[in-house]
Design an enzyme around this catalytic site. Structure first.
Site, mmCIF file in Angstrom:
data_model
loop_
_atom_site.group_PDB
_atom_site.id
_atom_site.type_symbol
_atom_site.label_atom_id
_atom_site.label_comp_id
_atom_site.label_asym_id
_atom_site.label_seq_id
_atom_site.Cartn_x
_atom_site.Cartn_y
_atom_site.Cartn_z
ATOM 1 N N ARG A 187 60.212 -7.650 -34.171
ATOM 2 C CA ARG A 187 59.904 -7.739 -35.605
ATOM 3 C C ARG A 187 58.835 -8.797 -35.807
ATOM 4 N NH1 ARG A 187 60.988 -12.314 -36.068
ATOM 5 N NH2 ARG A 187 60.021 -12.337 -38.120
ATOM 6 N N GLY A 188 58.348 -8.893 -37.062
ATOM 7 C CA GLY A 188 57.220 -9.787 -37.336
ATOM 8 C C GLY A 188 55.948 -8.963 -37.160
ATOM 9 N N ALA A 189 55.105 -8.951 -38.193
ATOM 10 C CA ALA A 189 53.977 -8.012 -38.200
ATOM 11 C C ALA A 189 53.086 -8.087 -36.949
ATOM 12 C CB ALA A 189 53.159 -8.221 -39.472
ATOM 13 N N ASP A 196 52.571 -10.318 -44.063
ATOM 14 C CA ASP A 196 52.657 -9.022 -43.392
ATOM 15 C C ASP A 196 51.446 -8.157 -43.728
ATOM 16 O OD1 ASP A 196 55.577 -8.748 -42.088
ATOM 17 O OD2 ASP A 196 55.594 -10.053 -43.829
ATOM 18 N N ASN A 245 54.775 -10.536 -48.125
ATOM 19 C CA ASN A 245 55.527 -11.255 -47.081
ATOM 20 C C ASN A 245 57.013 -11.049 -47.364
ATOM 21 O OD1 ASN A 245 55.434 -13.025 -44.741
ATOM 22 N ND2 ASN A 245 56.327 -14.584 -46.050
ATOM 23 N N LYS A 246 57.836 -11.620 -46.514
ATOM 24 C CA LYS A 246 59.289 -11.427 -46.602
ATOM 25 C C LYS A 246 59.802 -11.673 -48.024
ATOM 26 C CE LYS A 246 61.439 -10.229 -44.011
ATOM 27 N NZ LYS A 246 61.795 -8.795 -43.916
HETATM 28 O O1 MRU Z 1 61.136 -7.851 -41.499
HETATM 29 P P1 MRU Z 1 60.448 -8.738 -40.530
HETATM 30 O O2 MRU Z 1 61.345 -9.735 -39.880
HETATM 31 O O3 MRU Z 1 59.589 -7.970 -39.547
HETATM 32 O O4 MRU Z 1 59.496 -9.554 -41.488
HETATM 33 C C1 MRU Z 1 58.250 -9.969 -41.187
HETATM 34 C C2 MRU Z 1 58.196 -11.417 -41.142
HETATM 35 O O5 MRU Z 1 58.636 -11.977 -40.175
HETATM 36 C C3 MRU Z 1 57.654 -12.206 -42.202
HETATM 37 O O6 MRU Z 1 57.491 -11.647 -43.414
HETATM 38 C C4 MRU Z 1 56.554 -13.084 -41.702
HETATM 39 O O7 MRU Z 1 56.399 -14.145 -42.522
HETATM 40 C C5 MRU Z 1 55.252 -12.391 -41.458
HETATM 41 S S1 MRU Z 1 55.068 -11.888 -39.815
HETATM 42 C C6 MRU Z 1 54.341 -13.272 -39.003
#
Ligand code: MRU
Length: 358
Positions: A54-56, A246, A256-257
């Site tokens: 996970r994480g973009a 993201d 973002n989250k």
């Molecule tokens: O749903 P996820 O865990 O894939 O969410 C993405 C993220 O981790 C965040 O939004 C993050 O700040 C951006 S990715 C470096």
């Protein structure tokens, strides 16, 4: 600083070895450190969907390796391999909707494929391209860490109390992290007194992943409920909110989250500076504003259950997992191409005209 940052690297979540992608399973951290092997595009797509990875940026890198594996497999299957590869592309590109890096990485892979000349080793070139995507993300992290530290120094100096949200560290990227990269670098420079980490409901990327990464490096941290953020800004002397992204639209709006938007509103109210750190591969110049960003919604059970056990009432739950922070609530966006203070459409376009550094 670059060498010191590289020497401090402890966590790695993506490992490419002998044509197989190994992913540190983020669903079971911090209690279990289990690596999952992916040997096909379908397995990588499933790992993305299930949030094993996970994480973009990490999603984009994994998808690039997934496509490289697919090229090798489809070539071995025979003549119509390019048609068959489209199926793999489609599977990967739809694995998750919001993060821009997935689309960016797969498009870069596709463009590289189109430039291959007669007689060249297609599979080797595509593998090298995936590795280059991985390496460039790592380099971008290092560049952004330095830029972020310079900004903090310029605007506030030492003894910072920082607040962050979700996980945008080594687990979410190809290297040091985006927002967490800046935070780690600022700590190494002796500028950070304490990092406050939003737990990040419902998936707990903050209390499970970010807290684990920071603790591994001995960085002073405190986890708090997401809903405590405004109170912390009022009572704990928070100087900066530092988050990742993201997807960033052409006008500087940031997806973002979920919970990031309310942090930005609260930061403005309390005079706390708000920094977004993301590589240019998260910027989508095709989208005019954040209104155009597709925001993922996940099952309501993620809200009503804890560790698979029902704790909420038997009711409907709404679970959007990203939100959009309008550009006018953001003090600065840090990318590896440079820094944009008070982002808007003109400044974002000027940034994107600059050469990518990696
Ligand atoms: O749903 P996820 O865990 O894939 O969410 C993405 C993220 O981790 C965040 O939004 C993050 O700040 C951006 S990715 C470096």
């Amino acid at each position: 600083m670059r060498d010191r940052l590289l020497a401090a690297e402890k966590v790695n979540a993506i490992d490419w070895r002998d044509g197989v992608l190994y992913l540190l399973d983020q669903r079971v951290l911090p209690f279990e450190q289990t690596w999952r092997a992916c040997s096909s595009a379908a397995e990588v797509a499933q790992a993305i969907r299930s949030m094993t990875v996970r994480g973009a940026p990490a999603i984009g890198i994994s998808a690039a390796y997934g496509l490289a594996m697919a090229v090798r497999q489809r070539l071995a299957e025979g003549d119509d391999w390019e048609m068959a590869l489209e199926e793999d592309f489609e599977l990967l590109v739809h694995a998750r909707p919001t993060g821009a890096n997935l689309f960016w990485a797969l498009n870069r892979m596709r463009e590289r494929l189109m430039r291959i000349k007669e007689g060249e080793d297609v599979a080797a070139i595509m593998e090298a391209e995936a590795i280059a995507i991985h390496d460039s993300d790592r380099e971008a992290n290092l560049t952004m860490a330095q830029m972020g530290v310079d900004l903090i120094r310029k605007h506030q100096g030492n003894e910072q109390a920082l607040l962050t949200h979700c996980n945008n560290g080594a687990l979410a990227t190809g290297g040091f992290g985006t927002a967490l990269g800046v935070i780690r670098a600022a700590f190494m420079e002796g500028m950070v007194e304490r990092v406050y980490v939003n737990e990040t409901r419902p998936w707990l990327q903050g209390s499970r992943l970010t807290a684990w990464e920071l603790a591994e490096e001995g960085i002073a941290l405190t986890v708090n409920a997401d809903s405590a953020a405004a109170h912390l800004m009022k009572t704990k002397g928070i100087t900066w909110v530092i988050v990742g992204a993201d997807r960033i639209a052409a006008n500087g709006d940031v997806a973002n989250k979920i919970g990031t938007y309310q942090l930005a509103v609260n930061a403005m109210h309390h005079g706390v500076r708000f920094m977004v750190v993301a590589s240019s591969s998260s910027i989508d110049m095709n989208l005019e504003s954040g209104e155009d960003i597709l925001l993922e919604e996940r099952s309501g059970s993620e809200l009503l259950e804890v560790a698979g056990k029902r704790v909420g009432a038997d009711v409907e739950a709404f679970n959007p997992v990203f939100d959009v922070t309008p550009a006018d609530l953001i003090d600065v966006i840090v990318t590896e191409k440079g820094v944009v203070e008070r982002p808007d459409t003109v400044k974002m376009a000027q940034l994107m005209c600059r050469k990518r550094l990696h």
